[in-house]
Design an enzyme around this catalytic site. Structure first.
Site, PDB file in Angstrom:
ATOM      1  N   GLY A   1      -7.493  -2.835 -11.376  1.00 37.48           N
ATOM      2  CA  GLY A   1      -7.183  -2.369 -12.731  1.00 37.48           C
ATOM      3  C   GLY A   1      -6.197  -3.331 -13.367  1.00 37.48           C
ATOM      4  N   ARG A   2      -5.458  -2.801 -14.332  1.00 35.69           N
ATOM      5  CA  ARG A   2      -4.535  -3.677 -15.086  1.00 35.69           C
ATOM      6  C   ARG A   2      -3.497  -4.327 -14.169  1.00 35.69           C
ATOM      7  NH1 ARG A   2      -5.092   1.021 -19.259  1.00 35.69           N
ATOM      8  NH2 ARG A   2      -4.949   2.129 -17.286  1.00 35.69           N
ATOM      9  N   ILE A   3      -2.901  -3.522 -13.268  1.00 32.18           N
ATOM     10  CA  ILE A   3      -1.835  -4.077 -12.416  1.00 32.18           C
ATOM     11  C   ILE A   3      -2.429  -5.038 -11.391  1.00 32.18           C
ATOM     12  CG2 ILE A   3       0.028  -3.513 -10.803  1.00 32.18           C
ATOM     13  CD1 ILE A   3       0.221  -0.749 -12.266  1.00 32.18           C
TER      14      ILE A   3
ATOM     15  N   ARG B   1     -14.007  -0.257  -7.469  1.00 33.00           N
ATOM     16  CA  ARG B   1     -15.184   0.629  -7.570  1.00 33.00           C
ATOM     17  C   ARG B   1     -16.341  -0.107  -8.234  1.00 33.00           C
ATOM     18  NH1 ARG B   1     -12.567   5.700 -10.363  1.00 33.00           N
ATOM     19  NH2 ARG B   1     -11.580   3.887 -11.278  1.00 33.00           N
TER      20      ARG B   1
ATOM     21  N   ALA C   1       1.090   1.311  -5.017  1.00 35.51           N
ATOM     22  CA  ALA C   1       0.314   2.326  -5.749  1.00 35.51           C
ATOM     23  C   ALA C   1       0.785   3.736  -5.391  1.00 35.51           C
ATOM     24  CB  ALA C   1      -1.170   2.124  -5.474  1.00 35.51           C
ATOM     25  N   ARG C   2       0.237   4.307  -4.345  1.00 39.41           N
ATOM     26  CA  ARG C   2       0.670   5.615  -3.870  1.00 39.41           C
ATOM     27  C   ARG C   2       0.655   5.610  -2.348  1.00 39.41           C
ATOM     28  NH1 ARG C   2       2.385   6.054  -8.179  1.00 39.41           N
ATOM     29  NH2 ARG C   2       1.988   7.623  -9.788  1.00 39.41           N
TER      30      ARG C   2
ATOM     31  N   GLU D   1       6.994  10.999   0.042  1.00 39.45           N
ATOM     32  CA  GLU D   1       8.286  10.500  -0.436  1.00 39.45           C
ATOM     33  C   GLU D   1       9.041  11.629  -1.168  1.00 39.45           C
ATOM     34  OE1 GLU D   1       6.493   7.279  -2.793  1.00 39.45           O
ATOM     35  OE2 GLU D   1       7.237   8.250  -4.605  1.00 39.45           O
TER      36      GLU D   1
ATOM     37  N   HIS E   1      10.144   3.368  -4.405  1.00 40.86           N
ATOM     38  CA  HIS E   1       9.253   3.620  -5.553  1.00 40.86           C
ATOM     39  C   HIS E   1       9.887   3.137  -6.869  1.00 40.86           C
ATOM     40  CE1 HIS E   1       5.785   6.328  -7.141  1.00 40.86           C
ATOM     41  NE2 HIS E   1       5.985   5.273  -7.915  1.00 40.86           N
TER      42      HIS E   1
ATOM     43  N   GLY F   1       8.496   0.364  -8.677  1.00 40.24           N
ATOM     44  CA  GLY F   1       7.576  -0.612  -9.271  1.00 40.24           C
ATOM     45  C   GLY F   1       7.821  -0.863 -10.747  1.00 40.24           C
TER      46      GLY F   1
HETATM   47  C1  8YV Z   1       6.594   5.755 -12.469  1.00 38.37           C
HETATM   48  C2  8YV Z   1       4.529   5.040 -11.168  1.00 38.37           C
HETATM   49  O1  8YV Z   1       7.906   5.366 -12.539  1.00 38.37           O
HETATM   50  O2  8YV Z   1       3.540   4.687 -13.249  1.00 38.37           O
HETATM   51  C3  8YV Z   1       3.392   5.095 -12.103  1.00 38.37           C
HETATM   52  O3  8YV Z   1       2.311   5.536 -11.689  1.00 38.37           O
HETATM   53  O4  8YV Z   1       4.372   5.247 -10.018  1.00 38.37           O
HETATM   54  C4  8YV Z   1       5.893   4.701 -11.674  1.00 38.37           C
HETATM   55  O5  8YV Z   1       5.795   3.575 -12.466  1.00 38.37           O
HETATM   56  C5  8YV Z   1       6.511   7.117 -11.942  1.00 38.37           C
HETATM   57  O6  8YV Z   1       5.203   7.568 -12.016  1.00 38.37           O
HETATM   58  C6  8YV Z   1       7.443   8.065 -12.689  1.00 38.37           C
HETATM   59  O7  8YV Z   1       6.837   9.288 -13.013  1.00 38.37           O
END
Ligand code: 8YV
Length: 334
Positions: A158-160, A181, A241-242, A271, A289, A291
């Site tokens: 995706g974008r990132i 995908r 990501a997650r 987390e 976390h 990013g």
């Molecule tokens: C956010 C992130 O800071 O954008 C996302 O999906 O994981 C982080 O950049 C976080 O979601 C805060 O709600």
């Protein structure tokens, strides 16, 4: 008598001046301290409000909105929205929005920083030095793996993912492979100098693999023991990501057993708790976390979430047309 103003809830402290803009249209229940809301408290807060600005800390699904009869919009601060049950919100006619684009480059910066740190053993070296173990310069201290000219693998383009690919291709002369995908249009591939490969090829050929794909029940533990076994023992794995994308016990096994050189994680399953097995390893870089955590980007995210909520609730210059709604039936895009 004047109509009562709609009420909105802001679940965590953001920036006062930006949140203050909501006061032009709404009565604002703004949270002053970082708060670990329980699901029951979230449900209570949503009862009686027309809209809410929330973060990944607040999970919103059928139970949380069951009594929220006046709720019309939820503005998520973040591009990932696995904390929202978008289908349940849409089924109730509640608009959901997120904050894409504004955090792309900042998150890509952090992804690349973690990749470099893992490959060149930066945090491991710092710990070693601080522990007073640096007695004399020696030829083989903390040898790592090159980033320039190596093969960068991106899972989730995706974008990132594209922004990380551009950094690798144009800045570090890397060969870039990706799996997604769906294959991207040729124009984007050539801009990122990236080649589409199947998942197994990505695992086998990457020297540095970065995860940037959305989290969902389908992508949970996409990097498990079997996937790790296909990677090079000299490779690194970075996740911005997650956390749930990675089976953390399998990762700990691979790192401890020398079947993967190093990893860098900005996100964790469960987390802020971090798997103690990961904490005990030396060949892993850990960050909490962060990013999108630059001053400018966090301000842009808060501003976009506020614009989304104002518009979704029918006010401001884009009344009824929030800038970044989450489309029906979309899966969480990053
Ligand atoms: C956010 C992130 O800071 O954008 C996302 O999906 O994981 C982080 O950049 C976080 O979601 C805060 O709600």
């Amino acid at each position: 008598m004047a109509e009562p103003r709609p009420r909105v809830w802001v679940s965590q402290p953001l920036f006062d001046d930006i949140v203050g803009r909501l006061g032009e249209y709404f009565d604002v229940d703004a949270t002053a301290e970082v708060t670990a809301w329980t699901p029951v408290q979230v449900a209570e807060k949503l009862r009686g409000v027309a809209g809410a600005v929330v973060t990944l800390n607040e999970r919103i699904g059928p139970a949380e909105i069951a009594q929220a009869h006046g709720l019309r919009a939820v503005a998520n601060v973040g591009v990932g929205y696995d904390n929202l049950d978008v289908e349940a919100l849409h089924a109730r006619g509640i608009v959901a929005t997120n904050t894409p684009d504004v955090l792309t480059e900042t998150t890509a910066d952090l992804g690349f920083a973690l990749l470099l740190a893992a490959a060149r053993r930066i945090t491991e070296g710092e710990r070693w030095l601080r522990e007073g173990r640096w007695r004399q310069w020696s030829f083989d201290t903390l040898l790592g793996h090159d980033v320039h000219g190596a093969t960068l693998g991106i899972l989730g383009m995706g974008r990132i993912g594209q922004a990380i690919a551009r950094r690798g291709a144009h800045g570090f002369g890397m060969r870039v492979l990706y799996h997604n995908r769906s294959r991207l249009p040729a124009g984007i591939e050539s801009n990122c100098r990236a080649a589409y490969v199947d998942f197994d090829t990505l695992l086998r050929e990457s020297d540095h693999l970065v995860l940037v794909l959305p989290y969902s029940p389908q992508t949970r533990h996409v990097i498990d023991a079997a996937a790790l076994a296909k990677m090079k023992p000299t490779a690194t794995l970075t996740n911005v990501a997650r956390g749930g994308l990675v089976d953390e016990d399998a990762l700990a096994d691979a790192l401890a057993g020398g079947r993967l050189a190093a990893a860098a994680l900005d996100v964790f399953e469960g987390e802020p708790r971090v798997n103690p097995r990961l904490l005990a390893l030396r060949n892993i870089v850990l960050s909490p976390h962060v990013g999108s955590a630059s001053h400018a980007t966090r301000r842009a995210m808060a501003a976009l979430a506020v614009d989304n909520l104002v518009a979704a609730l029918g006010h401001g210059p884009r009344a009824g047309d929030p800038p970044t709604p989450i489309a029906a039936k979309a899966t969480a895009k990053r």
